[in-house]
Design an enzyme around this catalytic site. Structure first.
Site, mmCIF file in Angstrom:
data_model
loop_
_atom_site.group_PDB
_atom_site.id
_atom_site.type_symbol
_atom_site.label_atom_id
_atom_site.label_comp_id
_atom_site.label_asym_id
_atom_site.label_seq_id
_atom_site.Cartn_x
_atom_site.Cartn_y
_atom_site.Cartn_z
ATOM 1 N N TRP A 126 1.373 12.510 22.453
ATOM 2 C CA TRP A 126 1.582 13.669 23.336
ATOM 3 C C TRP A 126 0.842 14.883 22.798
ATOM 4 O O TRP A 126 0.638 15.861 23.511
ATOM 5 C CB TRP A 126 3.083 13.972 23.499
ATOM 6 C CG TRP A 126 3.756 14.618 22.305
ATOM 7 C CD1 TRP A 126 3.773 14.144 21.033
ATOM 8 C CD2 TRP A 126 4.487 15.860 22.282
ATOM 9 N NE1 TRP A 126 4.485 14.995 20.215
ATOM 10 C CE2 TRP A 126 4.944 16.062 20.957
ATOM 11 C CE3 TRP A 126 4.821 16.801 23.242
ATOM 12 C CZ2 TRP A 126 5.705 17.170 20.572
ATOM 13 C CZ3 TRP A 126 5.584 17.899 22.855
ATOM 14 C CH2 TRP A 126 6.009 18.081 21.533
ATOM 15 N N ASP A 127 0.402 14.816 21.557
ATOM 16 C CA ASP A 127 -0.356 15.903 20.942
ATOM 17 C C ASP A 127 -1.506 16.363 21.840
ATOM 18 O O ASP A 127 -1.822 17.541 21.932
ATOM 19 C CB ASP A 127 -0.987 15.441 19.614
ATOM 20 C CG ASP A 127 0.005 14.881 18.619
ATOM 21 O OD1 ASP A 127 1.041 14.363 19.054
ATOM 22 O OD2 ASP A 127 -0.267 14.948 17.408
ATOM 23 N N LYS A 185 12.702 19.405 12.538
ATOM 24 C CA LYS A 185 11.364 19.081 12.023
ATOM 25 C C LYS A 185 10.299 20.000 12.625
ATOM 26 O O LYS A 185 9.394 20.465 11.945
ATOM 27 C CB LYS A 185 11.047 17.627 12.373
ATOM 28 C CG LYS A 185 9.697 17.150 11.874
ATOM 29 C CD LYS A 185 9.454 15.701 12.295
ATOM 30 C CE LYS A 185 8.130 15.190 11.765
ATOM 31 N NZ LYS A 185 7.756 13.893 12.339
ATOM 32 N N GLN A 186 10.408 20.238 13.927
ATOM 33 C CA GLN A 186 9.363 21.016 14.613
ATOM 34 C C GLN A 186 9.988 21.619 15.862
ATOM 35 O O GLN A 186 11.083 21.225 16.265
ATOM 36 C CB GLN A 186 8.195 20.105 14.975
ATOM 37 C CG GLN A 186 8.527 19.049 16.012
ATOM 38 C CD GLN A 186 7.543 17.896 16.013
ATOM 39 O OE1 GLN A 186 7.776 16.895 15.342
ATOM 40 N NE2 GLN A 186 6.469 18.006 16.762
ATOM 41 N N GLU A 221 12.116 15.081 15.503
ATOM 42 C CA GLU A 221 12.389 13.666 15.185
ATOM 43 C C GLU A 221 13.433 13.508 14.083
ATOM 44 O O GLU A 221 13.733 12.379 13.687
ATOM 45 C CB GLU A 221 11.074 12.961 14.809
ATOM 46 C CG GLU A 221 10.132 12.847 16.001
ATOM 47 C CD GLU A 221 8.776 12.252 15.635
ATOM 48 O OE1 GLU A 221 8.439 12.208 14.438
ATOM 49 O OE2 GLU A 221 8.056 11.831 16.567
HETATM 50 C C1 BGC Z 1 5.285 14.518 15.119
HETATM 51 C C2 BGC Z 1 4.987 14.147 16.554
HETATM 52 C C3 BGC Z 1 3.495 13.889 16.699
HETATM 53 C C4 BGC Z 1 3.005 12.869 15.671
HETATM 54 C C5 BGC Z 1 1.500 12.707 15.688
HETATM 55 C C6 BGC Z 1 4.769 13.428 14.188
HETATM 56 O O1 BGC Z 1 4.998 13.785 12.860
HETATM 57 O O2 BGC Z 1 6.681 14.665 14.931
HETATM 58 O O3 BGC Z 1 5.378 15.195 17.421
HETATM 59 O O4 BGC Z 1 3.243 13.417 17.983
HETATM 60 O O5 BGC Z 1 3.365 13.284 14.373
HETATM 61 O O6 BGC Z 1 0.871 13.911 15.382
#
Ligand code: BGC
Length: 774
Positions: A357-358, A601-602, A488
């Site tokens: 999804w990035d 986490k984000q 996550e």
């Molecule tokens: C992030 C995801 C991301 C993935 C790839 C993960 O660490 O939590 O949001 O899509 O890394 O960059």
């Protein structure tokens, strides 16, 4: 953290050879051109710790999944962009001793990635154990003017000796992926040939049967005069090259030019590959190294004209932003809708080189503003082309009637991720794909996209959400159970505010999109309804009911949305009160402890504020930001940029800048201690967003650009170029004002702060910089 990179506005420089950071440098000095790329490996043999990496976009292998406990619905394989043939192969022996920097004293060393012209140079002196000193000068590039070509020139000068040099130049197809699940090699040999100084090797991927033909051509010089060599062909399985010997006298410089092309069966018929490669290498090498090098510089000049950001007063920031832009342009050029942007681009194996999804959530804005419209369009078309696979993917999980669930990780549209809490539950990715359609149309005004490609994708996604929610008798509302949000560090949660809010947004947008296509082109509208077997009344009524009756958790007393049900039951200790020795949590704590903690986490709720910003007032944003940010550990590289943009919106310039710093030099300073496996390409787009959407405050509203710029305290000025609907403008912000210059294209109106002015001709228009309310 490491801080050995020398600061420079246009170059990434290291000035000493330190094997302990060699793998980090290999990532930092990666080269690419959207079609292929390579880590910054040395041309010559190197026996020290190194991650060899050569990648061809779109060429992948379905590595058999490896999991502890199989769950129905898991994909059978994980598609990996493969480590491909190493075309650079070079072995140099002087009086029988191999040139290998891991085994000799290196007395001078300089390596620089020239981002302005797109090449990598190295100069060093290698001292052989027997006292012979050899000066090495090399320059290498991956052509963005011809995306099948790459080349290097490698010169050696005998500083204090005369002697016999044995050389071998080769293509090595006998390579493997470090991340191979079962330690298998993924390539078989198809054919090889040596014609004069041209070597050709075709290898084929196992299972997927992609053929890649690598052809190289070499030229040799002694002190600038071309030198004819008598070479012998050398061959092994999946390996071909030439060897030769020459005498070198003290003070002589021997140079070696190697030009390569890589052609894949993605673009050529297999049976013609060898012949095509023979022709391509002949044409490319006839141009000669210097011509290719100057074409490369011209092509990069062109890229920079559309995408540069200039920062005055802070070399570290200038270097960093250019590095981010350079890598993004090396990774994706948008010429081929089958390709996409892996989180590591062409710089490493991690993440399999596939699409997350990035792309839609973080990368799209960069390409929208800095490249031709078809570049971002192709990013969207990629998902359109995978719609059928997304429908099949949803069907495997039990969804029906054309509901589409796009994969968490993919290369060809099929799901590759195999951790149930992400594969099955991190479904918010579907919303990012729909949101990208909206963003693209909002930015470009290309409404026709909806009828051509957008609407059926939106219908598939909306159908998924409509089936993914369920009616709760207890709440008398719809709920969404068992999900993982962008954070996550929480799995299998109920009613993740972000996911549910985005689901509602998708349903609303799809209803608007249906209306808009109907008004635009009634025949096409009917065709899409027929193709998707859309049951208009039944489906739209259901969607409307969900929109009006969706449960979105909030805490009225605190005035915040709740990340998920019961989030406030967790022990609420702020990140600042955690011992530094506990960080990063993902390396120090058990997964169990992370899951039960309140740490994020984000951006999760705040990701929703970023996407759906016009739905909320500043005070609501402030309350949510003040609540969630102190609980966020930013352990995804995608996190700080969203926080930087939101802090800028809240007028908190200091924090906006702090968050920006965390993303911009993330790889250059090895902030997360993981640059050795590759660069964080997708978060680089987030860095660009922090400058343009954060410090520049750029938004597109009602078909026009708006800015709310501010200047970070320690910068003298910054400026950036933005392409918007056929016009190219340069926005410059300094201590006194913001000025905008129309560089090309039709005149346009801009709103900066609250004042709208028109830009015409090549005239600079100024806006006084207001004092921000703190
Ligand atoms: C992030 C995801 C991301 C993935 C790839 C993960 O660490 O939590 O949001 O899509 O890394 O960059």
């Amino acid at each position: 953290m490491t801080d050995y990179i020398i600061q420079d506005e246009w170059k990434i420089i290291e000035n000493k050879f330190d094997p302990s950071v060699h793998q980090i440098s290999e990532s930092l000095f990666s080269l690419g051109n959207g079609r292929m790329g390579q880590r910054g490996n040395f041309e010559e043999s190197y026996s020290g710790k190194s991650l060899q990496g050569n990648y061809i976009a779109g060429v992948y292998y379905p590595d058999k999944t490896r999991v502890g406990w199989w769950k129905n619905g898991y994909p059978e394989y994980f598609a990996k962009v493969l480590n491909a043939a190493n075309w650079m192969g070079l072995s140099i022996q002087i009086d029988g001793v191999e040139l290998d920097l891991a085994k000799m004293e290196v007395s001078e060393y300089y390596r620089a990635l020239d981002m302005q012209e797109g090449n990598l140079v190295r100069k060093c002196i290698a001292n052989f154990p027997d006292g012979k000193s050899l000066e090495i000068n090399s320059i290498r590039f991956y052509s963005i003017a011809d995306d099948e070509a790459a080349a290097y020139r490698f010169s050696i000068k005998a500083l204090n000796f005369s002697g016999k040099i044995s050389m071998a130049s080769f293509i090595d197809g006998d390579i493997k992926n470090e991340d191979s699940n079962y330690d298998e090699k993924f390539w078989d040999e198809v054919a090889k040939q040596q014609n004069g100084n041209t070597s050709l090797l075709t290898i084929r991927t196992k299972k997927t049967a992609f053929d890649v033909c690598t052809a190289t051509s070499i030229k040799t010089y002694l002190d600038d005069k071309q030198l004819k060599i008598n070479a012998n062909t050398i061959e092994k399985e999946k390996w071909i090259g030439q060897s030769f010997e020459l005498d070198i006298q003290e003070g002589n410089t021997f140079s070696f030019e190697k030009i390569a092309v890589n052609l894949s069966s993605e673009n050529y018929a297999k049976k013609e590959l060898f012949e095509q490669a023979t022709e391509r290498i002949a044409t490319v090498s006839a141009k000669g190294f210097d011509q290719l090098l100057s074409e490369q510089a011209a092509a990069w000049k062109n890229k920079w004209e559309n995408s540069d950001i200039i920062i005055e007063g802070d070399v570290a920031a200038q270097q960093a932003i250019r590095f981010n832009i350079f890598q993004l342009n090396q990774t994706y050029t948008g010429e081929d809708a089958r390709l996409n942007i892996g989180p590591k681009g062409f710089t490493g194996e991690k993440y399999g080189g596939t699409t997350y999804w990035d792309t839609e959530a973080y990368c799209l804005p960069f390409y929208l503003s800095t490249a031709e419209e078809n570049v971002s369009r192709n990013l969207l078309v990629y998902r359109h082309n995978h719609l059928q696979k997304a429908i099949e993917n949803a069907a495997k999980l039990g969804f029906k009637d054309g509901a589409a669930l796009y994969p968490m990780v993919t290369i060809n549209g099929e799901e590759c991720h195999n951790e149930w809490e992400i594969t099955f539950e991190e479904i918010h990715r579907n919303a990012a794909i729909a949101f990208a359609v909206y963003r693209y149309i909002n930015y470009t005004g290309d409404k026709a996209y909806l009828k051509e490609y957008g609407l059926d994708v939106l219908i598939g996604i909306a159908r998924f959400w409509a089936q993914r929610v369920n009616w709760s008798e207890q709440r008398n509302l719809y709920v969404m159970l068992g999900v993982t949000g962008p954070n996550e560090y929480e799995n299998n949660i109920n009613n993740n505010w972000y996911t549910s809010s985005m689901a509602i947004w998708c349903l609303e947008y799809t209803l608007t999109a249906l209306e808009s296509v109907k008004n635009m082109d009634a025949a096409r509208y009917q065709e899409i309804l027929d193709n998707t077997q859309f049951r208009f009344e039944e489906e739209t009524e259901k969607w409307q009911h969900i929109i009006e009756n969706m449960y979105l958790p909030e805490d009225k007393e605190k005035g915040i949305f709740l990340q998920q049900d019961n989030y406030l039951d967790k022990e609420q200790i702020l990140v600042k009160d955690l011992p530094a020795s506990d960080r990063p949590l993902n390396q120090k704590w058990s997964w169990d402890r992370i899951l039960r903690s309140c740490y994020i986490k984000q951006a999760d709720v705040l990701q929703g504020f970023y996407f759906l910003e016009d739905k909320f007032d500043l005070e609501t944003l402030r309350r949510n930001f003040d609540f969630y940010e102190p609980r966020t550990v930013h352990e995804s590289s995608l996190s700080p940029c969203v926080h930087s943009i939101l802090a800028a919106k809240l007028g908190d310039e200091k924090r906006a800048y702090e968050f920006y710093l965390r993303t911009s030099r993330l790889d250059l300073d090895n902030y997360n201690n993981d640059t050795d496996d590759g660069l964080h390409i997708t978060s680089m787009a987030g860095t660009w967003m922090s400058v343009v959407e954060g410090f520049g405050g750029m938004r597109v509203r009602n078909g026009a650009l708006e800015f709310q710029p501010f200047l970070p305290e320690n910068w003298q000025s910054f400026s950036f170029q933005i392409g918007f609907r056929n016009s190219l403008i340069k926005v410059s912000v300094n201590k006194e004002n913001t000025s905008v210059l129309l560089l090309s294209g039709p005149s346009l109106k801009l709103k900066i702060w609250n004042e709208t002015k028109s830009l015409t001709n090549a005239e600079i228009v100024n806006w006084a910089l207001p004092v921000l309310e703190k």
